[in-house]
Scaffold this motif. Structure first.
Motif, short mmCIF file in Angstrom:
data_model
loop_
_atom_site.label_atom_id
_atom_site.label_comp_id
_atom_site.label_asym_id
_atom_site.label_seq_id
_atom_site.Cartn_x
_atom_site.Cartn_y
_atom_site.Cartn_z
N ILE A 178 0.82 -1.21 0.00
CA ILE A 178 0.00 0.00 0.00
C ILE A 178 0.86 1.26 0.00
O ILE A 178 0.52 2.26 -0.64
CB ILE A 178 -0.97 0.00 1.21
N VAL A 179 2.00 1.21 0.68
CA VAL A 179 2.92 2.37 0.69
C VAL A 179 3.53 2.56 -0.69
O VAL A 179 3.67 3.69 -1.18
CB VAL A 179 4.03 2.18 1.75
N LEU A 180 3.88 1.45 -1.34
CA LEU A 180 4.44 1.53 -2.69
C LEU A 180 3.41 2.12 -3.66
O LEU A 180 3.76 2.95 -4.51
CB LEU A 180 4.86 0.12 -3.15
N LEU A 181 2.15 1.72 -3.52
CA LEU A 181 1.10 2.26 -4.37
C LEU A 181 0.93 3.77 -4.13
O LEU A 181 0.80 4.55 -5.09
CB LEU A 181 -0.22 1.54 -4.10
N PHE A 182 0.92 4.16 -2.87
CA PHE A 182 0.80 5.58 -2.54
C PHE A 182 1.96 6.38 -3.12
O PHE A 182 1.77 7.48 -3.64
CB PHE A 182 0.76 5.78 -1.02
N TYR A 183 3.16 5.82 -3.04
CA TYR A 183 4.35 6.52 -3.53
C TYR A 183 4.25 6.73 -5.04
O TYR A 183 4.50 7.84 -5.55
CB TYR A 183 5.60 5.73 -3.19
N LEU A 184 3.87 5.67 -5.75
CA LEU A 184 3.79 5.78 -7.20
C LEU A 184 2.69 6.74 -7.65
O LEU A 184 2.86 7.48 -8.62
CB LEU A 184 3.53 4.39 -7.81
N TYR A 185 1.57 6.72 -6.94
CA TYR A 185 0.42 7.51 -7.39
C TYR A 185 0.44 8.95 -6.88
O TYR A 185 0.06 9.87 -7.61
CB TYR A 185 -0.87 6.82 -6.94
N PHE A 186 0.91 9.15 -5.65
CA PHE A 186 0.85 10.48 -5.05
C PHE A 186 2.19 11.23 -5.05
O PHE A 186 2.22 12.45 -5.11
CB PHE A 186 0.33 10.40 -3.61
N VAL A 187 3.29 10.49 -4.97
CA VAL A 187 4.61 11.12 -4.86
C VAL A 187 5.27 11.34 -6.21
O VAL A 187 5.88 12.38 -6.46
CB VAL A 187 5.54 10.30 -3.94
N MET A 188 5.15 10.35 -7.10
CA MET A 188 5.82 10.45 -8.39
C MET A 188 5.44 11.71 -9.19
O MET A 188 6.30 12.27 -9.88
CB MET A 188 5.56 9.19 -9.22
N PRO A 189 4.19 12.17 -9.12
CA PRO A 189 3.86 13.42 -9.83
C PRO A 189 4.71 14.60 -9.36
O PRO A 189 5.01 15.51 -10.15
CB PRO A 189 2.38 13.64 -9.51
N ASP A 190 5.10 14.61 -8.08
CA ASP A 190 5.97 15.68 -7.57
C ASP A 190 7.36 15.60 -8.19
O ASP A 190 8.09 16.59 -8.20
CB ASP A 190 6.09 15.58 -6.04
N LEU A 191 7.71 14.42 -8.69
CA LEU A 191 9.02 14.22 -9.32
C LEU A 191 8.93 14.33 -10.84
O LEU A 191 9.89 14.04 -11.55
CB LEU A 191 9.58 12.85 -8.92
N GLY A 192 7.75 14.70 -11.33
CA GLY A 192 7.58 14.90 -12.76
C GLY A 192 7.06 13.71 -13.54
O GLY A 192 7.01 13.73 -14.77
N VAL A 193 6.69 12.63 -12.82
CA VAL A 193 6.16 11.43 -13.48
C VAL A 193 4.73 11.20 -13.01
O VAL A 193 4.52 10.88 -11.83
CB VAL A 193 7.02 10.19 -13.16
N THR A 194 3.78 11.37 -13.89
CA THR A 194 2.37 11.19 -13.53
C THR A 194 1.84 9.89 -14.11
O THR A 194 1.94 9.66 -15.32
CB THR A 194 1.53 12.37 -14.05
N LEU A 195 1.30 9.06 -13.25
CA LEU A 195 0.74 7.79 -13.66
C LEU A 195 -0.76 7.78 -13.39
O LEU A 195 -1.22 8.38 -12.41
CB LEU A 195 1.39 6.64 -12.89
N SER A 196 -1.50 7.10 -14.24
CA SER A 196 -2.91 6.91 -13.94
C SER A 196 -3.03 5.93 -12.77
O SER A 196 -2.06 5.22 -12.44
CB SER A 196 -3.65 6.35 -15.17
#
Length: 217
Positions: A68-86
């Motif tokens: 669940i933490v990995l999912l949160f990181y990919l979905y909520f954190v990655m956009p802050d790093l310039g990578v946006t995922l659906s």
């Protein structure tokens, strides 16, 4: 009971939309975890110390992070790093990465179970490491890892419900939405449980088949 069947008929089409997404998440993450797991396993058994240590470190890190933490990181954190995922992409990527660590250990165990004499024999006739793996070791290792691989499929199917935490409208989330709007918690979640069970039973039978075949050899 009449009320349950009435609700089943009414909610079934909506829940089937969730089933479709559940299957997509499961298959997508299974393919990704298989590919990554095979890469990690090959690095572990490569005999190259740097690759082996890198693979072991990656596996330990992945296993130490809750899905669940990995999912949160990919979905909520990655956009802050310039990578946006659906949400769907993040779910497949997150579950695929998470389960790649377990797949890697299964594949490594299967490879190491093969008699080392076969590797020596293959190399003695001029076969390189990769050719030996592809033609001699991996075909035999596949038969060994099939039962645990089937167990991983079952676990991934059930853990696909965690995708609901990042708004993927799979089966669990669809059930939650229906229950919250109708207050028919018992009937709705009974249907959800039966649908997961219906999807899991063929996989359970498949695992038993693999285990019986492996036990005969």
């Amino acid at each position: 009971m009449k009320g349950f069947w009435h609700d089943a008929v009414e909610f079934f089409p909506i829940l089937m939309n969730g089933v479709a997404l559940t299957i997509i998440v499961t298959i997508g993450s299974l393919l990704l975890s298989t590919a990554l797991g095979l890469v990690w396993a090959m690095m572990r058994v490569s005999g190259i110390k740097v690759l082996s240590m890198l693979s072991a470190s990656l596996i330990n890190v992945i296993r130490g992070i809750p899905i669940i933490v990995l999912l949160f990181y990919l979905y909520f954190v990655m956009p802050d790093l310039g990578v946006t995922l659906s949400a769907l992409q993040a779910a497949i990527l997150g579950l695929g990465i998470a389960y790649s660590a377990y797949q890697a250990e299964n594949f490594r165990a299967g490879i190491e179970a093969i008699d080392k004499g076969q590797i020596e024999a293959a190399q003695s006739i001029g076969m390189g490491w990769w050719l030996t793996m592809r033609r001699v070791i991996l075909p035999q290792a596949v038969r060994i890892v099939l039962p645990p691989y089937g167990n991983v499929m079952i676990m991934m199917l059930k853990d696909s419900s965690q995708a609901s935490t990042i708004t993927v409208a799979e089966l669990a989330l669809q059930g939650k939405l229906i229950a919250s709007s109708t207050f028919k918690n018992t009937n709705v979640f009974t249907m959800v449980a039966l649908m997961y069970l219906t999807m899991s039973i063929p996989l359970i039978l498949l695992v038993r088949h693999f285990e019986k075949r492996a036990g005969k050899k």
